[in-house]
Design a protein around this motif. Structure first.
Motif, PDB file in Angstrom:
ATOM      1  N   ILE A  64       0.845  -1.189   0.000  1.00 38.96           N
ATOM      2  CA  ILE A  64       0.000   0.000   0.000  1.00 38.96           C
ATOM      3  C   ILE A  64       0.884   1.243   0.000  1.00 38.96           C
ATOM      4  CG2 ILE A  64      -1.842   1.256   1.187  1.00 38.96           C
ATOM      5  CD1 ILE A  64      -2.555  -1.432   2.606  1.00 38.96           C
ATOM      6  N   ASP A  65       0.776   2.041  -1.036  1.00 37.21           N
ATOM      7  CA  ASP A  65       1.462   3.329  -1.111  1.00 37.21           C
ATOM      8  C   ASP A  65       2.974   3.206  -0.846  1.00 37.21           C
ATOM      9  OD1 ASP A  65       1.438   6.069  -1.614  1.00 37.21           O
ATOM     10  OD2 ASP A  65       1.172   6.572   0.512  1.00 37.21           O
ATOM     11  N   GLY A  66       3.597   2.212  -1.463  1.00 37.55           N
ATOM     12  CA  GLY A  66       5.042   2.046  -1.345  1.00 37.55           C
ATOM     13  C   GLY A  66       5.508   1.387  -0.058  1.00 37.55           C
ATOM     14  N   ARG A  67       4.582   0.943   0.768  1.00 35.38           N
ATOM     15  CA  ARG A  67       4.934   0.261   2.018  1.00 35.38           C
ATOM     16  C   ARG A  67       4.384  -1.155   1.995  1.00 35.38           C
ATOM     17  NH1 ARG A  67       3.104   5.428   3.934  1.00 35.38           N
ATOM     18  NH2 ARG A  67       4.857   6.613   4.745  1.00 35.38           N
ATOM     19  N   ARG A  68       5.072  -2.039   2.736  1.00 32.67           N
ATOM     20  CA  ARG A  68       4.601  -3.417   2.875  1.00 32.67           C
ATOM     21  C   ARG A  68       4.163  -3.649   4.315  1.00 32.67           C
ATOM     22  NH1 ARG A  68       8.070  -7.705   2.085  1.00 32.67           N
ATOM     23  NH2 ARG A  68       6.288  -8.995   1.607  1.00 32.67           N
ATOM     24  N   TYR A  69       3.013  -4.291   4.477  1.00 33.62           N
ATOM     25  CA  TYR A  69       2.464  -4.614   5.791  1.00 33.62           C
ATOM     26  C   TYR A  69       2.249  -6.119   5.860  1.00 33.62           C
ATOM     27  CZ  TYR A  69       1.168   0.359   5.640  1.00 33.62           C
ATOM     28  OH  TYR A  69       1.179   1.720   5.520  1.00 33.62           O
ATOM     29  N   GLY A  70       2.406  -6.662   7.040  1.00 40.86           N
ATOM     30  CA  GLY A  70       2.167  -8.084   7.255  1.00 40.86           C
ATOM     31  C   GLY A  70       2.515  -8.424   8.683  1.00 40.86           C
ATOM     32  N   VAL A  71       2.838  -9.683   8.932  1.00 45.30           N
ATOM     33  CA  VAL A  71       3.264 -10.121  10.255  1.00 45.30           C
ATOM     34  C   VAL A  71       4.780 -10.292  10.202  1.00 45.30           C
ATOM     35  CG1 VAL A  71       3.031 -11.886  12.037  1.00 45.30           C
ATOM     36  CG2 VAL A  71       1.059 -11.283  10.613  1.00 45.30           C
ATOM     37  N   PRO A  72       5.519  -9.348  10.792  1.00 45.77           N
ATOM     38  CA  PRO A  72       6.980  -9.434  10.730  1.00 45.77           C
ATOM     39  C   PRO A  72       7.503 -10.693  11.395  1.00 45.77           C
ATOM     40  CG  PRO A  72       6.292  -7.269  11.503  1.00 45.77           C
ATOM     41  CD  PRO A  72       5.071  -8.151  11.485  1.00 45.77           C
ATOM     42  N   ASP A  73       8.505 -11.273  10.784  1.00 42.31           N
ATOM     43  CA  ASP A  73       9.171 -12.457  11.318  1.00 42.31           C
ATOM     44  C   ASP A  73      10.665 -12.172  11.258  1.00 42.31           C
ATOM     45  OD1 ASP A  73      10.428 -14.900  11.762  1.00 42.31           O
ATOM     46  OD2 ASP A  73       8.933 -16.029  10.651  1.00 42.31           O
ATOM     47  N   PRO A  74      11.339 -12.055  12.421  1.00 40.15           N
ATOM     48  CA  PRO A  74      12.760 -11.708  12.417  1.00 40.15           C
ATOM     49  C   PRO A  74      13.634 -12.703  11.654  1.00 40.15           C
ATOM     50  CG  PRO A  74      11.949 -12.055  14.674  1.00 40.15           C
ATOM     51  CD  PRO A  74      10.788 -12.217  13.736  1.00 40.15           C
ATOM     52  N   GLU A  75      13.159 -13.926  11.493  1.00 37.85           N
ATOM     53  CA  GLU A  75      13.944 -14.920  10.749  1.00 37.85           C
ATOM     54  C   GLU A  75      13.851 -14.714   9.241  1.00 37.85           C
ATOM     55  OE1 GLU A  75      13.441 -18.989  11.902  1.00 37.85           O
ATOM     56  OE2 GLU A  75      13.120 -18.435  14.002  1.00 37.85           O
ATOM     57  N   TRP A  76      12.784 -14.053   8.774  1.00 43.92           N
ATOM     58  CA  TRP A  76      12.573 -13.910   7.341  1.00 43.92           C
ATOM     59  C   TRP A  76      12.643 -12.480   6.840  1.00 43.92           C
ATOM     60  CZ3 TRP A  76      12.690 -18.174   4.501  1.00 43.92           C
ATOM     61  CH2 TRP A  76      12.410 -19.387   5.126  1.00 43.92           C
ATOM     62  N   ASN A  77      12.331 -11.505   7.700  1.00 39.30           N
ATOM     63  CA  ASN A  77      12.268 -10.117   7.249  1.00 39.30           C
ATOM     64  C   ASN A  77      13.410  -9.292   7.829  1.00 39.30           C
ATOM     65  OD1 ASN A  77       8.982 -10.730   8.066  1.00 39.30           O
ATOM     66  ND2 ASN A  77       9.550 -10.387   5.949  1.00 39.30           N
ATOM     67  N   MET A  78      13.942  -8.401   7.013  1.00 41.03           N
ATOM     68  CA  MET A  78      14.908  -7.421   7.498  1.00 41.03           C
ATOM     69  C   MET A  78      14.157  -6.403   8.355  1.00 41.03           C
ATOM     70  SD  MET A  78      17.804  -8.316   6.160  1.00 41.03           S
ATOM     71  CE  MET A  78      18.821  -6.867   6.332  1.00 41.03           C
ATOM     72  N   PRO A  79      14.805  -5.826   9.390  1.00 40.37           N
ATOM     73  CA  PRO A  79      14.119  -4.812  10.203  1.00 40.37           C
ATOM     74  C   PRO A  79      13.593  -3.672   9.322  1.00 40.37           C
ATOM     75  CG  PRO A  79      16.215  -5.442  11.207  1.00 40.37           C
ATOM     76  CD  PRO A  79      16.152  -6.101   9.853  1.00 40.37           C
ATOM     77  N   GLY A  80      12.329  -3.322   9.538  1.00 42.96           N
ATOM     78  CA  GLY A  80      11.718  -2.229   8.792  1.00 42.96           C
ATOM     79  C   GLY A  80      11.201  -2.609   7.417  1.00 42.96           C
ATOM     80  N   GLU A  81      11.499  -3.822   6.968  1.00 41.87           N
ATOM     81  CA  GLU A  81      11.062  -4.248   5.633  1.00 41.87           C
ATOM     82  C   GLU A  81       9.553  -4.456   5.563  1.00 41.87           C
ATOM     83  OE1 GLU A  81      12.093  -7.831   2.477  1.00 41.87           O
ATOM     84  OE2 GLU A  81      12.308  -8.234   4.616  1.00 41.87           O
ATOM     85  N   LEU A  82       8.989  -4.934   6.664  1.00 37.14           N
ATOM     86  CA  LEU A  82       7.567  -5.250   6.710  1.00 37.14           C
ATOM     87  C   LEU A  82       6.983  -4.603   7.962  1.00 37.14           C
ATOM     88  CD1 LEU A  82       5.577  -7.112   5.069  1.00 37.14           C
ATOM     89  CD2 LEU A  82       6.005  -8.843   6.802  1.00 37.14           C
ATOM     90  N   LEU A  83       6.044  -3.672   7.775  1.00 33.34           N
ATOM     91  CA  LEU A  83       5.401  -3.017   8.913  1.00 33.34           C
ATOM     92  C   LEU A  83       4.396  -3.966   9.550  1.00 33.34           C
ATOM     93  CD1 LEU A  83       4.818   0.445   7.208  1.00 33.34           C
ATOM     94  CD2 LEU A  83       6.569  -0.119   8.900  1.00 33.34           C
ATOM     95  N   ASP A  84       4.299  -3.934  10.858  1.00 36.71           N
ATOM     96  CA  ASP A  84       3.415  -4.834  11.597  1.00 36.71           C
ATOM     97  C   ASP A  84       1.960  -4.453  11.342  1.00 36.71           C
ATOM     98  OD1 ASP A  84       1.994  -6.367  13.413  1.00 36.71           O
ATOM     99  OD2 ASP A  84       3.400  -6.014  15.057  1.00 36.71           O
ATOM    100  N   GLU A  85       1.252  -5.278  10.587  1.00 33.34           N
ATOM    101  CA  GLU A  85      -0.122  -4.990  10.192  1.00 33.34           C
ATOM    102  C   GLU A  85      -1.062  -4.820  11.375  1.00 33.34           C
ATOM    103  OE1 GLU A  85      -1.670  -8.210   7.853  1.00 33.34           O
ATOM    104  OE2 GLU A  85      -1.670  -9.600   9.529  1.00 33.34           O
ATOM    105  N   ARG A  86      -0.731  -5.409  12.512  1.00 33.99           N
ATOM    106  CA  ARG A  86      -1.614  -5.349  13.684  1.00 33.99           C
ATOM    107  C   ARG A  86      -1.733  -3.933  14.245  1.00 33.99           C
ATOM    108  NH1 ARG A  86       1.630 -10.120  16.509  1.00 33.99           N
ATOM    109  NH2 ARG A  86       3.206  -8.720  15.666  1.00 33.99           N
ATOM    110  N   LYS A  87      -0.828  -3.057  13.837  1.00 30.64           N
ATOM    111  CA  LYS A  87      -0.814  -1.680  14.345  1.00 30.64           C
ATOM    112  C   LYS A  87      -1.573  -0.706  13.451  1.00 30.64           C
ATOM    113  CE  LYS A  87       3.634  -2.376  16.585  1.00 30.64           C
ATOM    114  NZ  LYS A  87       5.035  -1.948  16.650  1.00 30.64           N
ATOM    115  N   PHE A  88      -2.213  -1.207  12.400  1.00 26.03           N
ATOM    116  CA  PHE A  88      -2.843  -0.321  11.421  1.00 26.03           C
ATOM    117  C   PHE A  88      -4.293  -0.718  11.153  1.00 26.03           C
ATOM    118  CE2 PHE A  88       1.670  -0.294  10.654  1.00 26.03           C
ATOM    119  CZ  PHE A  88       1.949   1.059  10.514  1.00 26.03           C
ATOM    120  N   THR A  89      -5.121   0.301  10.932  1.00 21.38           N
ATOM    121  CA  THR A  89      -6.507   0.086  10.535  1.00 21.38           C
ATOM    122  C   THR A  89      -6.644   0.385   9.044  1.00 21.38           C
ATOM    123  OG1 THR A  89      -7.174   2.356  10.985  1.00 21.38           O
ATOM    124  CG2 THR A  89      -7.375   0.769  12.812  1.00 21.38           C
TER     125      THR A  89
END
Length: 195
Positions: A64-89
């Motif tokens: 969405i608008d140049g950002r990625r949202y989902g459920v971050p997983d430290p084993e798979w995602n670089m820090p900041g690569e995927l925003l925690d979807e649970r924090k957004f409406t």
């Protein structure tokens, strides 16, 4: 919140009318849903799953608008690569200016959904302030069918009794499959079960 006091639910002021199209498949598999602005992205994921006919058995992400949202997983995602979807409406990420975004489901099969914001409506608690499917067409592909190419092979095999994979696909699917089938009532029953 004090013990014993019920939590206060924030009533939505706005409802988004979203049209979902599953890309790379013809004829187009689509659904139109209404969702309140106060819905979280994880809940929107569940509503899309229910409306489309998926079983929510795989990972998903939003673009969405140049950002990625989902459920971050430290084993798979670089820090900041995927925003925690649970924090957004829905309202916080779509606001007034987002007209289109992408919902990805099942990173193995790579189901990509184009989501168009068709309308921003005033919320009416008597009519539209809860999630619902208002239109759609064509059946959702079975889970784990192999993405768009696998789905096309599946449909061809299922509809040609002389196809070498017909019986195998029939058994795998547990019976017949009608790619043109869609039930608005079934979609809304699945959405209502989420409440």
């Amino acid at each position: 919140m004090s013990p014993g006091k019920p939590s206060r639910r924030i009533e939505p002021q706005r409802v988004y009318q979203l049209c979902l199209e599953l890309l790379f498949i013809q004829p187009i598999i689509w659904r139109t849903i209404l969702v309140p602005e106060t819905m979280t992205l994880p809940k929107l994921d569940r509503v899309i799953q229910a409306a489309m006919g998926w079983y929510n058995s795989h990972l998903h992400a939003w673009r969405i608008d140049g950002r990625r949202y989902g459920v971050p997983d430290p084993e798979w995602n670089m820090p900041g690569e995927l925003l925690d979807e649970r924090k957004f409406t829905v309202g916080s990420v779509l606001g007034d200016h987002i007209d289109e975004f992408v919902y990805d489901y099942d990173f193995g099969d790579s189901w990509e959904h184009r989501v168009a914001v068709e309308k921003r409506l005033a919320a009416d608690p008597e009519r539209n302030a809860w999630p619902m499917c208002i239109a759609g067409a064509n059946a959702c592909p079975p889970e784990d069918v192999g993405g768009p190419p696998g789905y096309l092979d599946f449909v061809q095999a299922m509809h040609d009794p002389t196809h070498q994979d017909h019986l195998q696909m029939w058994r795998w699917n547990g019976g017949p499959f009608d790619p043109s089938a869609f039930s608005l009532n079934d979609a809304n029953r699945a959405i209502r079960k989420l409440r």
